[in-house]
Design a protein around this motif. Structure first.
Motif, PDB file in Angstrom:
ATOM      1  N   SER A  18       0.850  -1.183   0.000  1.00  0.00           N
ATOM      2  CA  SER A  18       0.000   0.000   0.000  1.00  0.00           C
ATOM      3  C   SER A  18       0.885   1.232   0.000  1.00  0.00           C
ATOM      4  CB  SER A  18      -0.894  -0.003   1.247  1.00  0.00           C
ATOM      5  OG  SER A  18      -0.137   0.364   2.386  1.00  0.00           O
ATOM      6  N   GLY A  19       0.250   2.375  -0.073  1.00  0.00           N
ATOM      7  CA  GLY A  19       0.974   3.635  -0.034  1.00  0.00           C
ATOM      8  C   GLY A  19       1.635   3.897   1.309  1.00  0.00           C
ATOM      9  N   GLU A  76      -6.258  -1.358  -2.617  1.00  0.00           N
ATOM     10  CA  GLU A  76      -5.431  -0.798  -3.694  1.00  0.00           C
ATOM     11  C   GLU A  76      -6.105   0.410  -4.327  1.00  0.00           C
ATOM     12  OE1 GLU A  76      -4.730  -4.341  -6.040  1.00  0.00           O
ATOM     13  OE2 GLU A  76      -2.862  -4.783  -4.957  1.00  0.00           O
ATOM     14  N   ALA A  77      -7.420   0.334  -4.547  1.00  0.00           N
ATOM     15  CA  ALA A  77      -8.156   1.460  -5.139  1.00  0.00           C
ATOM     16  C   ALA A  77      -8.155   2.669  -4.197  1.00  0.00           C
ATOM     17  CB  ALA A  77      -9.585   1.036  -5.475  1.00  0.00           C
ATOM     18  N   THR A  80      -4.849   4.468  -4.487  1.00  0.00           N
ATOM     19  CA  THR A  80      -4.651   5.202  -5.746  1.00  0.00           C
ATOM     20  C   THR A  80      -5.601   6.383  -5.856  1.00  0.00           C
ATOM     21  OG1 THR A  80      -6.230   3.846  -6.985  1.00  0.00           O
ATOM     22  CG2 THR A  80      -3.922   3.111  -6.976  1.00  0.00           C
ATOM     23  N   ALA A  82      -8.843   6.090  -6.151  1.00  0.00           N
ATOM     24  CA  ALA A  82     -10.011   5.703  -6.940  1.00  0.00           C
ATOM     25  C   ALA A  82     -11.200   5.286  -6.065  1.00  0.00           C
ATOM     26  CB  ALA A  82      -9.643   4.554  -7.887  1.00  0.00           C
TER      27      ALA A  82
END
Length: 184
Positions: A18-19, A76-77, A80, A82
Protein backbone atom coordinates in the motif's frame (compact mmCIF):
# COMPACT_ATOMS: atom_id res chain seq x y z
CA UNK A 1 -14.03 -31.90 13.02
CA UNK A 2 -15.64 -32.21 9.61
CA UNK A 3 -14.71 -30.02 6.67
CA UNK A 4 -17.84 -27.86 7.07
CA UNK A 5 -16.82 -26.97 10.64
CA UNK A 6 -13.29 -26.19 9.43
CA UNK A 7 -14.69 -23.85 6.77
CA UNK A 8 -16.82 -22.08 9.37
CA UNK A 9 -13.76 -21.37 11.52
CA UNK A 10 -11.35 -20.62 8.69
CA UNK A 11 -9.18 -17.53 8.96
CA UNK A 12 -7.52 -16.44 5.72
CA UNK A 13 -4.87 -13.79 5.22
CA UNK A 14 -2.81 -11.94 2.63
CA UNK A 15 -0.29 -9.11 2.62
CA UNK A 16 -0.91 -6.23 0.23
CA UNK A 17 1.47 -3.43 -0.67
CA UNK A 18 0.00 0.00 0.00
CA UNK A 19 0.97 3.63 -0.03
CA UNK A 20 1.96 3.22 3.64
CA UNK A 21 3.86 -0.05 3.36
CA UNK A 22 2.73 -3.68 3.55
CA UNK A 23 -0.66 -4.31 5.18
CA UNK A 24 -1.75 -7.68 6.52
CA UNK A 25 -5.43 -8.33 5.81
CA UNK A 26 -7.18 -11.21 7.59
CA UNK A 27 -10.75 -12.43 7.22
CA UNK A 28 -13.16 -14.97 8.65
CA UNK A 29 -16.34 -16.19 6.92
CA UNK A 30 -18.06 -13.24 8.67
CA UNK A 31 -15.85 -10.62 7.04
CA UNK A 32 -12.59 -8.72 7.29
CA UNK A 33 -11.38 -9.18 10.87
CA UNK A 34 -7.93 -7.59 11.02
CA UNK A 35 -5.70 -5.08 9.26
CA UNK A 36 -2.10 -4.78 10.50
CA UNK A 37 0.34 -2.01 9.55
CA UNK A 38 4.01 -2.47 8.64
CA UNK A 39 3.48 -6.19 7.95
CA UNK A 40 7.08 -7.26 7.57
CA UNK A 41 7.63 -10.98 8.16
CA UNK A 42 8.18 -10.71 11.95
CA UNK A 43 5.20 -8.35 12.41
CA UNK A 44 3.04 -10.59 10.20
CA UNK A 45 4.05 -13.73 12.11
CA UNK A 46 3.26 -12.15 15.51
CA UNK A 47 -0.09 -10.86 14.23
CA UNK A 48 -1.04 -14.28 12.81
CA UNK A 49 -0.12 -15.97 16.11
CA UNK A 50 -2.34 -13.47 17.99
CA UNK A 51 -5.20 -14.11 15.56
CA UNK A 52 -4.83 -17.88 15.99
CA UNK A 53 -5.04 -17.42 19.78
CA UNK A 54 -7.99 -15.02 19.66
CA UNK A 55 -10.02 -16.81 16.97
CA UNK A 56 -9.13 -20.43 17.70
CA UNK A 57 -8.14 -21.20 14.11
CA UNK A 58 -4.76 -21.25 12.40
CA UNK A 59 -4.76 -18.51 9.71
CA UNK A 60 -4.16 -19.75 6.15
CA UNK A 61 -2.57 -17.63 3.41
CA UNK A 62 -5.27 -17.28 0.73
CA UNK A 63 -5.08 -14.03 -1.26
CA UNK A 64 -7.42 -15.58 -3.85
CA UNK A 65 -10.26 -16.18 -1.36
CA UNK A 66 -13.19 -14.11 -2.66
CA UNK A 67 -13.42 -11.83 0.38
CA UNK A 68 -9.66 -11.17 0.55
CA UNK A 69 -9.38 -10.66 -3.19
CA UNK A 70 -12.14 -8.02 -2.96
CA UNK A 71 -10.53 -6.44 0.12
CA UNK A 72 -7.19 -6.25 -1.72
CA UNK A 73 -8.91 -4.60 -4.74
CA UNK A 74 -10.60 -2.05 -2.49
CA UNK A 75 -7.44 -1.26 -0.49
CA UNK A 76 -5.43 -0.80 -3.69
CA UNK A 77 -8.16 1.46 -5.14
CA UNK A 78 -8.22 3.50 -1.91
CA UNK A 79 -4.47 4.12 -2.09
CA UNK A 80 -4.65 5.20 -5.75
CA UNK A 81 -7.45 7.65 -4.90
CA UNK A 82 -10.01 5.70 -6.94
CA UNK A 83 -12.04 4.67 -3.87
CA UNK A 84 -13.19 6.76 -0.93
CA UNK A 85 -14.89 4.18 1.23
CA UNK A 86 -14.92 0.46 1.78
CA UNK A 87 -17.83 -1.84 1.01
CA UNK A 88 -16.71 -4.98 2.79
CA UNK A 89 -18.38 -7.19 5.38
CA UNK A 90 -16.61 -6.69 8.71
CA UNK A 91 -16.14 -9.23 11.50
CA UNK A 92 -16.27 -7.24 14.76
CA UNK A 93 -15.45 -10.24 16.97
CA UNK A 94 -12.05 -8.87 18.09
CA UNK A 95 -13.65 -5.82 19.72
CA UNK A 96 -16.62 -5.43 22.03
CA UNK A 97 -18.57 -3.07 24.27
CA UNK A 98 -17.72 0.63 24.20
CA UNK A 99 -14.82 0.12 21.76
CA UNK A 100 -17.09 -1.62 19.24
CA UNK A 101 -19.74 1.10 19.61
CA UNK A 102 -17.17 3.86 19.00
CA UNK A 103 -15.56 2.07 16.03
CA UNK A 104 -18.92 1.40 14.39
CA UNK A 105 -19.85 5.08 14.75
CA UNK A 106 -16.49 6.01 13.25
CA UNK A 107 -16.96 3.60 10.33
CA UNK A 108 -20.49 4.81 9.60
CA UNK A 109 -20.33 8.47 10.56
CA UNK A 110 -16.96 9.98 9.62
CA UNK A 111 -16.63 10.06 5.83
CA UNK A 112 -13.53 10.27 3.66
CA UNK A 113 -11.79 13.63 3.77
CA UNK A 114 -13.22 14.65 7.15
CA UNK A 115 -11.95 14.42 10.71
CA UNK A 116 -13.60 14.20 14.11
CA UNK A 117 -12.30 15.03 17.58
CA UNK A 118 -11.98 12.38 20.28
CA UNK A 119 -14.53 14.29 22.42
CA UNK A 120 -16.95 14.70 19.50
CA UNK A 121 -16.85 10.97 18.85
CA UNK A 122 -17.46 10.31 22.57
CA UNK A 123 -20.53 12.60 22.44
CA UNK A 124 -21.83 10.81 19.33
CA UNK A 125 -21.99 7.53 21.26
CA UNK A 126 -23.64 9.16 24.27
CA UNK A 127 -20.51 9.31 26.51
CA UNK A 128 -19.52 12.99 26.44
CA UNK A 129 -16.80 12.66 29.08
CA UNK A 130 -15.10 9.69 27.44
CA UNK A 131 -12.59 11.34 25.08
CA UNK A 132 -9.68 9.39 26.60
CA UNK A 133 -11.64 6.13 26.31
CA UNK A 134 -12.22 6.96 22.64
CA UNK A 135 -8.45 7.29 22.26
CA UNK A 136 -8.03 3.84 23.77
CA UNK A 137 -10.71 2.48 21.42
CA UNK A 138 -8.77 3.90 18.46
CA UNK A 139 -5.63 2.16 19.72
CA UNK A 140 -7.57 -1.11 19.94
CA UNK A 141 -9.01 -0.81 16.41
CA UNK A 142 -8.44 -4.18 14.72
CA UNK A 143 -9.37 -2.74 11.30
CA UNK A 144 -7.36 0.46 10.75
CA UNK A 145 -7.68 2.19 7.36
CA UNK A 146 -10.98 0.35 6.70
CA UNK A 147 -12.38 1.63 10.01
CA UNK A 148 -10.72 5.04 9.70
CA UNK A 149 -9.17 5.76 13.12
CA UNK A 150 -6.71 8.04 11.29
CA UNK A 151 -9.62 10.51 10.97
CA UNK A 152 -9.80 11.06 14.75
CA UNK A 153 -7.77 14.09 15.88
CA UNK A 154 -7.35 16.33 18.91
CA UNK A 155 -9.84 19.16 19.37
CA UNK A 156 -7.01 21.74 19.56
CA UNK A 157 -5.90 20.83 16.05
CA UNK A 158 -3.21 18.33 17.08
CA UNK A 159 -2.97 15.17 15.04
CA UNK A 160 -3.35 12.84 18.06
CA UNK A 161 -1.75 9.45 18.43
CA UNK A 162 -1.80 6.55 16.02
CA UNK A 163 -0.99 2.86 16.31
CA UNK A 164 0.57 2.82 12.86
CA UNK A 165 2.83 5.77 13.72
CA UNK A 166 2.31 9.48 13.15
CA UNK A 167 3.99 9.43 9.74
CA UNK A 168 1.44 6.84 8.60
CA UNK A 169 -1.44 8.91 10.01
CA UNK A 170 -0.14 12.01 8.19
CA UNK A 171 0.11 10.08 4.91
CA UNK A 172 -3.46 8.79 5.24
CA UNK A 173 -4.81 12.26 6.04
CA UNK A 174 -2.83 13.71 3.11
CA UNK A 175 -4.23 11.01 0.80
CA UNK A 176 -7.73 12.10 1.83
CA UNK A 177 -6.89 15.80 1.32
CA UNK A 178 -7.18 16.71 5.02
CA UNK A 179 -3.48 17.59 5.33
CA UNK A 180 -1.04 18.81 2.69
CA UNK A 181 1.24 16.16 1.26
CA UNK A 182 4.32 15.71 3.46
CA UNK A 183 7.27 17.68 2.09
CA UNK A 184 9.68 14.74 2.60
Amino acid sequence: MNSHEQDEQRVVWAVVDSGIGPLLLAATPEGLVSVVFHATDPVRDRALARLADRLGAEPVEAPDSPLLAEAIRQVEAYFTGARRDFALPLDWSLVSGFNRQVLRELADGVPYGTVVGYGDLARRVGQPGAAQAVGLAMGANPLPVVVPCHRVVESDGGIGGFGGGLETKRKLLALEGVLPEPLF
